[in-house]
Write a protein that holds these residues in place. Structure first.
Motif, PDB file in Angstrom:
ATOM      1  N   THR A   1      75.223  44.760  10.177  1.00  0.00           N
ATOM      2  CA  THR A   1      73.964  44.190  10.653  1.00  0.00           C
ATOM      3  C   THR A   1      73.792  42.748  10.194  1.00  0.00           C
ATOM      4  O   THR A   1      74.381  42.315   9.189  1.00  0.00           O
ATOM      5  N   PHE A   2      72.943  42.027  10.927  1.00  0.00           N
ATOM      6  CA  PHE A   2      72.605  40.663  10.502  1.00  0.00           C
ATOM      7  C   PHE A   2      71.854  40.695   9.167  1.00  0.00           C
ATOM      8  O   PHE A   2      71.980  39.771   8.358  1.00  0.00           O
ATOM      9  N   LYS A   3      71.081  41.753   8.936  1.00  0.00           N
ATOM     10  CA  LYS A   3      70.392  41.879   7.644  1.00  0.00           C
ATOM     11  C   LYS A   3      71.416  41.979   6.514  1.00  0.00           C
ATOM     12  O   LYS A   3      71.255  41.339   5.462  1.00  0.00           O
ATOM     13  N   ASP A   4      72.487  42.766   6.724  1.00  0.00           N
ATOM     14  CA  ASP A   4      73.567  42.848   5.723  1.00  0.00           C
ATOM     15  C   ASP A   4      74.163  41.467   5.462  1.00  0.00           C
ATOM     16  O   ASP A   4      74.410  41.075   4.318  1.00  0.00           O
ATOM     17  N   LEU A   5      74.406  40.765   6.552  1.00  0.00           N
ATOM     18  CA  LEU A   5      75.051  39.453   6.467  1.00  0.00           C
ATOM     19  C   LEU A   5      74.219  38.483   5.629  1.00  0.00           C
ATOM     20  O   LEU A   5      74.725  37.831   4.705  1.00  0.00           O
ATOM     21  N   VAL A   6      72.946  38.409   5.942  1.00  0.00           N
ATOM     22  CA  VAL A   6      72.073  37.453   5.262  1.00  0.00           C
ATOM     23  C   VAL A   6      71.755  37.903   3.833  1.00  0.00           C
ATOM     24  O   VAL A   6      71.693  37.077   2.915  1.00  0.00           O
TER      25      VAL A   6
END
Length: 321
Positions: free
Chosen positions: A249-254
Motif C-alpha cells: 500500500t501507499f500507506k506502507d510506502l510512506v
C-alpha cells in the motif's frame, strides 16, 4: 561496446553504474544531452562515448561491428502527456528503428516496456504474450509501450536474442530530475523534510480504504540486476514482467519513509485530481513466475529494505548511484 539509451536518465544511469562495477567500460551513452538537469546522473561513470539520441542510427551504421549489446531504456515516460505524436516519435517509431538495426546487425536487445500497458488490470498482470493485443492502457504513454510490444511480437525478423521488460513502479536513486513523475518516496521525503507531514490521495473506490491503494513497487537496483541477468543469459527471448511480485500500500510506502527519516508518521488525505480519477490504478502486482522459470533466483529487496536504503544512503545525502 554496450549501448544504453536513456543513459542520463533514472534507470539508464543506474544501469551504467552497475555495468562499470562489472568491469564494462566501453559504454555508449545515448540520450538527449541538451537536458542539463540530468547531467549529474553521469558524473563519475566510465563512458566511452556520448551519442545524441538523434544520431544513434547513423552511428550504428558506422560502428555496429563493435556493438555487443543494446539496452534500450530511453523513452518519454510522462503519463500526463496526451500528445500522441510525441509518443509515436520517441517511443514507438524510435524503438522500431532500434529493433530493425538489431535485426540487420545481429545485436541482442533488451528494451523497456511498462506495467502501464495493463491499464486497470482487467485481464490481470500476467506476462502472457497471447493477452498483449487485448490489453487496454489508460493513457498515450501506456498505448505507445503496448503498441511496440504488439509490433515486436508480430515481426517475422527478430534479433537473435531480445527481451521486453514490463517495469512496474520503480523507485530509487538518480530520479532527482523527474519532477512530477518521480516516485512517491521521492516526493514523500521532500514533503516530510519540509513539513513533517505527508498527503496521499484519498480512495474513491469503496473496495479500498484511504492510503490502501496498492502498487508493485520495485527498487531500481533489483531491476538493474535483471537487466544484467538477460545480458549474460541471452536465451528465452520474449516479454517479461519486472516488479517485486508483491503489492504494497501507499500507506506502507510512506510510513516506511517516515521511519527511515526517524520521524513519526503523520499522513493525511486529499482528493485524487478529477482529471486522473477515472484512470487511477488501485492495484498492480506482477506475476513473476515466468522470469523465475528461466532461472532467475536473486531475491528482491523488501519494501522496508529498499525504502530504508534509498532514504538513508541516497536521499538524505543527495548521493547518486
Amino acid at each position: 561496446m554496450i549501448i544504453v539509451t536513456g543513459a542520463a536518465g533514472f534507470i539508464g544511469s543506474g544501469l551504467i553504474s552497475r555495468l562499470n562495477q562489472e568491469g564494462f567500460s566501453n559504454i555508449i551513452a545515448v540520450d538527449d544531452f541538451s537536458k542539463i538537469e540530468k547531467a549529474e546522473n553521469l558524473e563519475g561513470k566510465t563512458i566511452k562515448e556520448r551519442v545524441e539520441r538523434s544520431s544513434l542510427f547513423e552511428w550504428l551504421d558506422e560502428n555496429n561491428k563493435d556493438v555487443e549489446f543494446i539496452f534500450h531504456i530511453g523513452a518519454r515516460t510522462d503519463t500526463t502527456e496526451f500528445d500522441v505524436n510525441i509518443f509515436n516519435e520517441l517511443n514507438l517509431d524510435y524503438s522500431k528503428q532500434i529493433w530493425e538495426k538489431c535485426v540487420a546487425y545481429q545485436i541482442p536487445l533488451v528494451y523497456a516496456s511498462s506495467a502501464a500497458t495493463y491499464g486497470l488490470g482487467e485481464l490481470g498482470y500476467d506476462d502472457n504474450e497471447s493477452l498483449i493485443p487485448q490489453l487496454k492502457p489508460l493513457n498515450p504513454y501506456g498505448d505507445s509501450k503496448n503498441d511496440f510490444d504488439i509490433w515486436a511480437l508480430k515481426q517475422e525478423k527478430k534479433p537473435f536474442f531480445w527481451v521486453g521488460l514490463k517495469f512496474f513502479n520503480v523507485y530509487g536513486p538518480n530520479e532527482y530530475h523527474k519532477g512530477r513523475m518521480a516516485s512517491v518516496i521521492f516526493h514523500a521525503f521532500n514533503q516530510i523534510k519540509a513539513t513533517d507531514k505527508m498527503k496521499l490521495f484519498r480512495s474513491h473506490n469503496p473496495d479500498f480504504k484511504d492510503g490502501e491503494q496498492m502498487r508493485d513497487f520495485i527498487y531500481v537496483k533489483d531491476l538493474i540486476e535483471v537487466c544484467l541477468f538477460f545480458m549474460h543469459h541471452r536465451k528465452d527471448s520474449g516479454i517479461y514482467n519486472l516488479g517485486s511480485g508483491k503489492a504494497r500500500t501507499f500507506k506502507d510506502l510512506v510510513t516506511n519513509t517516515f521511519l527511515a527519516m526517524d520521524k513519526t508518521p503523520d499522513i493525511s488525505y486529499v482528493d485524487t485530481p478529477a482529471d486522473i480519477r477515472d484512470k487511477y490504478q488501485y492495484f498492480t502486482q506482477a506475476n513473476m513466475s515466468k522470469l523465475h522459470a528461466i532461472g532467475y533466483t536473486k531475491p528482491f529487496h523488501t519494501l522496508e529494505e529498499g525504502v530504508g536504503e534509498y532514504v538513508k544512503d541516497y536521499l538524505s545525502s543527495g548521493s547518486y548511484l
